[in-house]
Design a protein around this motif. Structure first.
Motif, mmCIF file in Angstrom:
data_model
loop_
_atom_site.group_PDB
_atom_site.id
_atom_site.type_symbol
_atom_site.label_atom_id
_atom_site.label_comp_id
_atom_site.label_asym_id
_atom_site.label_seq_id
_atom_site.Cartn_x
_atom_site.Cartn_y
_atom_site.Cartn_z
ATOM 1 N N ASP A 98 0.926 -1.241 -0.020
ATOM 2 C CA ASP A 98 0.017 -0.053 -0.007
ATOM 3 C C ASP A 98 0.973 1.246 0.053
ATOM 4 O O ASP A 98 0.760 2.308 -0.657
ATOM 5 N N ALA A 99 1.827 1.147 0.815
ATOM 6 C CA ALA A 99 2.679 2.373 0.944
ATOM 7 C C ALA A 99 3.380 2.846 -0.218
ATOM 8 O O ALA A 99 3.492 4.005 -0.695
ATOM 9 N N THR A 100 4.059 1.889 -0.961
ATOM 10 C CA THR A 100 4.753 1.925 -2.246
ATOM 11 C C THR A 100 3.774 2.661 -3.307
ATOM 12 O O THR A 100 4.152 3.604 -3.930
ATOM 13 N N LYS A 101 2.384 2.181 -3.330
ATOM 14 C CA LYS A 101 1.465 2.956 -4.045
ATOM 15 C C LYS A 101 1.165 4.361 -3.716
ATOM 16 O O LYS A 101 1.113 5.366 -4.547
ATOM 17 N N ASP A 102 0.863 4.378 -2.450
ATOM 18 C CA ASP A 102 0.442 5.868 -1.727
ATOM 19 C C ASP A 102 1.514 6.849 -2.036
ATOM 20 O O ASP A 102 1.231 7.701 -2.508
ATOM 21 N N VAL A 103 2.760 6.415 -1.655
ATOM 22 C CA VAL A 103 3.662 7.487 -1.764
ATOM 23 C C VAL A 103 4.070 8.009 -3.235
ATOM 24 O O VAL A 103 4.104 9.191 -3.219
ATOM 25 N N VAL A 104 3.810 7.277 -4.260
ATOM 26 C CA VAL A 104 3.964 7.967 -5.742
ATOM 27 C C VAL A 104 2.638 8.845 -6.087
ATOM 28 O O VAL A 104 3.106 9.925 -6.784
ATOM 29 N N ASP A 105 1.861 8.696 -5.268
ATOM 30 C CA ASP A 105 0.669 9.750 -5.403
ATOM 31 C C ASP A 105 0.938 10.966 -4.726
ATOM 32 O O ASP A 105 0.448 11.996 -5.232
ATOM 33 N N ARG A 106 1.551 10.791 -3.563
ATOM 34 C CA ARG A 106 1.677 12.110 -2.720
ATOM 35 C C ARG A 106 3.029 12.701 -3.094
ATOM 36 O O ARG A 106 2.831 13.946 -2.991
ATOM 37 N N CYS A 107 3.713 11.806 -3.727
ATOM 38 C CA CYS A 107 5.080 12.469 -3.944
ATOM 39 C C CYS A 107 5.407 12.183 -5.407
ATOM 40 O O CYS A 107 6.094 11.292 -5.667
ATOM 41 N N PRO A 108 4.780 12.681 -6.463
ATOM 42 C CA PRO A 108 4.879 11.985 -7.871
ATOM 43 C C PRO A 108 6.134 12.155 -8.470
ATOM 44 O O PRO A 108 6.488 11.645 -9.319
ATOM 45 N N ASN A 109 6.733 13.492 -8.107
ATOM 46 C CA ASN A 109 8.111 13.660 -8.776
ATOM 47 C C ASN A 109 9.270 13.981 -7.887
ATOM 48 O O ASN A 109 9.949 14.717 -8.372
ATOM 49 N N GLU A 110 9.020 13.725 -6.760
ATOM 50 C CA GLU A 110 10.126 14.238 -5.777
ATOM 51 C C GLU A 110 11.090 13.052 -5.519
ATOM 52 O O GLU A 110 10.871 11.953 -5.298
ATOM 53 N N LYS A 111 12.270 13.556 -5.308
ATOM 54 C CA LYS A 111 13.263 12.507 -5.580
ATOM 55 C C LYS A 111 13.517 11.830 -3.897
ATOM 56 O O LYS A 111 14.124 10.666 -3.910
ATOM 57 N N VAL A 112 13.171 12.749 -3.235
ATOM 58 C CA VAL A 112 13.606 12.416 -1.732
ATOM 59 C C VAL A 112 12.083 12.434 -1.071
ATOM 60 O O VAL A 112 11.322 13.403 -0.940
ATOM 61 N N ALA A 113 12.095 11.330 -0.247
ATOM 62 C CA ALA A 113 10.364 11.115 0.420
ATOM 63 C C ALA A 113 10.592 10.216 1.724
ATOM 64 O O ALA A 113 11.475 9.298 1.583
ATOM 65 N N VAL A 114 9.713 10.558 2.748
ATOM 66 C CA VAL A 114 9.400 9.643 3.739
ATOM 67 C C VAL A 114 8.113 9.728 4.081
ATOM 68 O O VAL A 114 7.599 10.888 4.067
ATOM 69 N N ALA A 115 7.526 8.592 4.319
ATOM 70 C CA ALA A 115 6.099 8.534 4.557
ATOM 71 C C ALA A 115 5.586 7.503 5.704
ATOM 72 O O ALA A 115 6.449 6.432 5.639
#
Ligand SMILES: *[C@@H]1O[C@H](CO)[C@@H](O)[C@H](O)[C@H]1NC(C)=O
Ligand SMILES: *[C@@H]1O[C@H](CO)[C@@H](O)[C@H](O)[C@H]1NC(C)=O
Ligand SMILES: *[C@@H]1O[C@H](CO)[C@@H](O)[C@H](O)[C@H]1NC(C)=O
Ligand SMILES: *[C@@H]1O[C@H](CO)[C@@H](O)[C@H](O)[C@H]1NC(C)=O
Ligand SMILES: *[C@@H]1O[C@H](CO)[C@@H](O)[C@H](O)[C@H]1NC(C)=O
Ligand SMILES: *[C@@H]1O[C@H](CO)[C@@H](O)[C@H](O)[C@H]1NC(C)=O
Length: 659
Positions: A98-115
């Protein structure tokens, strides 16, 4: 580099209808300052990385890190995920998916992310993020409801979580760095706490991270019904309802956990406010949510199996080969000898596989124990892991050899620092105070927090080892079990221990209890404050012994006279008086008048707690006169004058019995 900004505080309500969701979203941070373009190599690396994280999510530690590095090195993506430690592999995989899908929605083109999600955390970056402790960005969330008795509750939260943090950070390399701990607040309210670090952190980094997390949650919200701190490297949370699956505790039936009135409302509504420290380029997206946490708590049936599989304390993991021990100690060479005591000779060794320093206790006495019993007891003792205990790493049982392998503690024992003139200066007041606190926490763990209740029975300065940072580590606990001294009663005809530290009821009648350890702790405190050995005090002070001297100064209200003159003027008057107070309380003749280690730890950690007045002058001054008994000669501190760096060899007996 890092600046703390209170960026925003945004509150919204979100009703949780998707109780079947595997990942309950909490917060995310992905600065839009470093972005990638669509269909770039970075994006394809990222997709690859997310897939790999998902498919590896069932690993037993619930942690996985990997890199995807096709193409140019600037396109390398570093990523990791961490599942909440109590989840089954299935639940962990669900969250990762779920998280790997969700994070690309929230951070569509950011290189650095934490969720962060309730069940897991996902993080990736274009920089190497492994094995480094990071507390930025951070999210703090809390329940807006106040608890009654806020100060007391905050204190309980702090002590419980501090203990938990040391337990978690003491877990060995490769282990799941996760723990939960419960404590009773009132008859109706139980405190539930959780702490977890990413598994790639070292123990000390994990501890630092958790300390920051705990001071954040306690500092902001110790008087609230619940709060959590979310960092990239660790997280900590407390609530008054069980929010994790615990194998050890059966969750109480609904309705018994919260306050009787308004239960649903209280535990159901959590308000989250957010404080985000941001890095260099500035602006971060921040969100706050208020959401319902009351949800169908999923039953993860696999938890039990999973935990059994992950239990690192198995015979296999603890068993050392004799050849390994021989290589490590250079065939038990005399050069490696650290000391000798009633249980055998202790050698220093270096493990050939990883270079780890160890202390090897080669047991000499033949115990009445069979091999299986010996193994069972070693496993029990090896499970006792706490920052302030010398850790038993394993054993070797081959032929006639019975060997115990301990972590090596680099410094000498406390008595060496207290009484060797050359080293006294190293022991300033703040290290002494820290040592007192360390011993208290270690002892509390033995008495109350471990799965077994352990009475040390021979607590003394030479059984306190000091690590490189002068932290106290209690040694020689658990020996009774390992040696098959079969005493599960609180009454024994064979008194073991060192007379000077012995509680009267124990020395005279052989009755031991947690309170006889408290007595020994009291004597130890007085030695640490005064820098005088209890056994030799009366020789230089006429007829008076250390205990009655300390008592007299206490009642004459001249407590500072007890203080070691070597300390000069650099000490905290308030702390000295507090410690002396605990000392005189602990040496009361009647065990019932002595405080428990739990209240001692509270007294040490809080300025505001009220402490009872000691009741009676201790009458038990005879011990210094009868110290020539053979028992004492055999058992007393041998390492004091021999400068034995490690005194795990000391002849002493510790008692364990199952709760
Ligand atoms: C980054 O986010 C901020 C605030 O969310 C926004 O004002 C800004 O336009 C964004 N920049 C880019 C390049 O998208
Ligand atoms: C990226 O690739 C997809 C499919 O391969 C395509 O539909 C899309 O137009 C591409 N986008 C860009 C910006 O090239
Ligand atoms: C992790 O996932 C990748 C990609 O799915 C796979 O090739 C690899 O074997 C996995 N590693 C482990 C240890 O399962
Ligand atoms: C995972 O992290 C460790 C450091 O903790 C690092 O040595 C290792 O290379 C990483 N694994 C991958 C696949 O990048
Ligand atoms: C909660 O306690 C704080 C002080 O600790 C107080 O300022 C605040 O008004 C209290 N809030 C409620 C809702 O009682
Ligand atoms: C809390 O109290 C119950 C009995 O009221 C007891 O069984 C339990 O062990 C206590 N828990 C802790 C953590 O002290």
């Amino acid at each position: 580099m890092t600046t703390l900004f209170v960026l925003s505080l945004l509150i919204a309500f979100l009703s949780r209808t998707r109780t079947e969701a595997a990942a309950t979203y909490l917060a995310h941070v992905c600065p839009n300052t470093t972005t990638f373009t669509a269909n770039s190599t970075y994006q394809s690396n990222l997709n690859h990385l997310l897939g790999s994280l998902t498919s590896n999510a069932t690993r037993t530690t619930g942690f996985y890190n990997t890199t995807a590095s096709a193409g140019n090195s600037v396109d390398t993506v570093y990523g990791l995920f961490l599942c909440r430690g109590d989840l089954s592999p299935d639940a962990c995989r669900d969250c990762a998916a779920d998280a790997t899908k969700d994070v690309v929605d929230r951070c569509p083109n950011e290189k650095v992310a934490v969720a962060w999600y309730d069940e897991c955390m996902l993080r990736y970056s274009n920089q190497d993020i492994f094995s480094s402790m990071v507390t930025d960005p951070s999210i703090l969330m809390w329940n807006t409801q106040n608890i009654s008795e806020q100060n007391q509750f905050a204190l309980l939260v702090r002590t419980t979580m501090n203990d938990l943090a040391s337990g978690v950070s003491n877990l060995g390399p490769g282990a799941k760095k996760f723990g939960t701990k419960e404590a009773n607040f009132t008859a109706l309210q139980t405190l539930y706490t959780l702490a977890q670090c990413t598994a790639d952190l070292s123990g000390s980094d994990c501890n630092r991270c958790l300390q920051i997390a705990i001071s954040n949650v306690v500092g902001c919200c110790g008087g609230k019904l619940g709060a959590r701190a979310l960092f990239p490297s660790c997280n900590a949370r407390f609530e008054i309802y069980p929010f994790y699956q615990s194998v050890a505790t059966v969750p109480p039936p609904p309705g018994t956990v919260s306050t009787p009135k308004g239960k649903d409302k209280i535990s159901a509504v959590t308000i989250i406010a957010i404080v985000v420290p941001i890095s260099v380029f500035g602006v971060l997206c921040v969100m706050g949510y208020c959401f319902l946490t009351r949800r169908a708590r999923k039953k993860y049936n696999a938890v039990q199996e999973e935990n059994a599989a992950n239990d690192i304390t198995t015979v296999e993991s603890l068993q050392f080969d004799l050849a390994t021990i021989e290589t490590a100690t250079n065939m038990f060479s005399d050069d490696n000898k650290l000391g000798e005591g009633g249980f055998g000779v202790v050698y220093k060794g270096i493990l050939p596989i990883n270079g780890q320093e160890i202390a090897v206790k080669r047991l000499s006495r033949t115990s009445g124990q069979g091999k299986e019993e010996f193994k069972t007891e070693v496993i029990l003792v090896a499970k006792l892991q706490h920052r302030n205990l010398v850790r038993l790493l394993g054993f070797c049982l081959q032929g006639e050899e019975k060997i115990l392998v301990y972590e090596f503690v680099p410094n000498k024992s406390l008595d060496y620092f207290l009484y060797e003139p050359a080293s006294q200066e190293q022991l300033n007041w703040s290290s002494r105070y820290n040592i007192i606190g360390g011993i208290a926490r270690g002892l509390l763990y033995l008495h109350e927090d471990s799965r077994l209740r352990i009475i040390h029975r021979d607590l003394k300065a030479s059984n306190i080892l000091l690590d490189g940072d002068m932290n106290a580590k209690i040694s020689n606990f658990g020996m009774a079990k390992i040696f098959g001294v079969d005493q599960t009663q609180g009454n024994t005809s064979r008194v073991v221990g060192t007379f000077d530290y012995m509680a009267p009821e124990y020395a005279m009648h052989g009755q031991f209890s947690v309170k006889s350890d408290v007595y020994s702790f009291g004597v130890l405190i007085l030695e640490i404050i005064s820098g005088k050995k209890v056994s030799s005090f009366y020789q230089s002070n006429g007829d008076e012994d250390l205990l009655s001297y300390a008592w007299k100064q206490w009642t004459d209200e001249t407590p500072l006279k007890v203080l070691d003159p070597n300390l000069g003027n650099s000490y905290s008057r308030e702390q000295v008086i507090r410690c002396l107070h605990i000392g005189v309380l602990s040496i009361q003749d009647d065990p019932a008048d002595r405080p428990t280690m739990a209240s001692i730890v509270l007294m040490l950690s809080s300025q505001s707690i009220s402490m009872p007045s000691p009741l009676r002058q201790p009458a038990y001054f005879l011990h210094s006169r009868i110290e020539e008994k053979p028992l004492v000669e055999q058992e007393s501190d041998q390492s004091t004058s021999k400068s034995v760096p490690l005194s795990v060899n000391e002849a002493s007996i510790t008692e364990l019995y199952p709760r």
